[in-house]
Write an enzyme that holds these catalytic residues in place. Structure first.
Site, PDB file in Angstrom:
ATOM      1  N   HIS A 156       0.838  -1.196   0.000  1.00  0.00           N
ATOM      2  CA  HIS A 156       0.000   0.000   0.000  1.00  0.00           C
ATOM      3  C   HIS A 156       0.877   1.252   0.000  1.00  0.00           C
ATOM      4  O   HIS A 156       2.083   1.186   0.205  1.00  0.00           O
ATOM      5  CB  HIS A 156      -0.923   0.027   1.223  1.00  0.00           C
ATOM      6  CG  HIS A 156      -2.095  -0.889   1.121  1.00  0.00           C
ATOM      7  ND1 HIS A 156      -2.019  -2.221   1.444  1.00  0.00           N
ATOM      8  CD2 HIS A 156      -3.374  -0.675   0.708  1.00  0.00           C
ATOM      9  CE1 HIS A 156      -3.200  -2.792   1.248  1.00  0.00           C
ATOM     10  NE2 HIS A 156      -4.040  -1.869   0.805  1.00  0.00           N
ATOM     11  N   LYS A 160      -0.426   4.777   4.631  1.00  0.00           N
ATOM     12  CA  LYS A 160      -1.273   3.831   5.367  1.00  0.00           C
ATOM     13  C   LYS A 160      -0.658   3.552   6.736  1.00  0.00           C
ATOM     14  O   LYS A 160       0.534   3.265   6.840  1.00  0.00           O
ATOM     15  CB  LYS A 160      -1.450   2.535   4.582  1.00  0.00           C
ATOM     16  CG  LYS A 160      -2.457   1.572   5.212  1.00  0.00           C
ATOM     17  CD  LYS A 160      -2.793   0.424   4.274  1.00  0.00           C
ATOM     18  CE  LYS A 160      -3.771  -0.556   4.918  1.00  0.00           C
ATOM     19  NZ  LYS A 160      -5.061   0.072   5.262  1.00  0.00           N
TER      20      LYS A 160
END
Length: 267
Positions: A156, A160
């Site tokens: 990600h 995040k």
């Protein structure tokens, strides 16, 4: 029949996507957009905030007032906000779709308690493709059993804050349940140093955080002489937003209970 939808966390990255997704969905109407009290975006036009043009709907900061006009609330905020969101929906009897990840055991228990009074959908990922990936991961685990080593790799964007991702954990849980294993006992999160030979009963997790990666998940089944990789890659967050709106339209008017995206899709 039109589903009246409210969004909390409207000024966030996903909140703005949700505003756009509601506007694009047939049979859905955005009736409220809420952000935290003190936010610089309170009072802004929700459509202009999302980049889709003026809607004539101002972003507010009173969640319970917003729920009075809504059939269902979509929540993509932070774990620490979940308790207040659940209580507000229980007070007003409003259906709920939760996309917040990183919830702790106490928050999950509160979610289950709320499901005794209101219908809610809780899923680690609202992408149709990811939910098909969950089903494929289950089928592969059932077919391959204990004959393979299983690893879950996820990537990600650098912003995040939780790891592994909720989707990676859901994939691991699905595989563990299929194989009759306790994920809390068999999960291995990263490896370092002299780890010794791999235990085939474990399920490994590896996490990547870099750049602007929207989301990638791979379940690897590695055996003797061959391996299978089931991979989902998201290139745009709109797939998550559209799925959450679909879930909102599905859950409005349902009986109280805790549902997931597999229920929404009939998988």
């Amino acid at each position: 029949m039109t589903t009246r939808i409210a969004i909390v966390g409207a000024a966030g990255r996903m909140g703005r996507m949700l505003i756009e997704a509601v506007g694009e969905a047939d049979g859905a109407e955005l009736v409220a957009a809420v952000d935290r009290p003190g936010s610089d975006f309170v009072g802004a036009d929700a459509g202009e905030l999302a980049g889709i043009g003026r809607l004539g709907l101002a972003v507010g900061d009173d969640l319970e007032a917003a729920l009075a006009a809504a059939d269902v609330l979509i929540d993509f905020t932070l774990p620490e906000a979940t308790g207040g969101v659940l209580q507000a929906c229980r007070t007003t009897g409003t259906a709920l779709v939760i996309g917040t990840t990183g919830l702790g055991e106490a928050q999950l228990a509160a979610l289950d308690a709320a499901a005794g009074e209101i219908p809610l959908v809780f899923a680690p990922n609202y992408s149709t493709g990811v939910n098909l990936t969950l089903k494929l991961a289950e089928l592969a685990a059932r077919a391959l059993g204990d004959s393979v080593d299983i690893e879950i790799i996820e990537a990600h964007h650098r912003h995040k804050v939780d790891a592994p991702s909720g989707t990676a954990l859901a994939l691991g849980q699905r595989v563990a349940d299929t194989l009759g294993r306790d994920l809390k006992q068999c999960a291995v999160y990263g490896r370092e140093g002299r780890t010794g030979e791999r235990d085939r009963q474990t399920i490994g997790f590896e996490t990547i955080r870099a750049g602007d990666i929207v989301g990638e998940h791979t379940v690897l089944y590695a055996g003797a002489g061959e391996r299978i990789e089931i991979t989902h890659r998201a290139s745009n967050r709109m797939t998550f937003a559209a799925g959450a709106v679909r879930a909102a339209q599905w859950v409005a008017g349902r009986e109280p209970g805790r549902y997931d995206m597999q229920d929404v899709l009939g998988l």
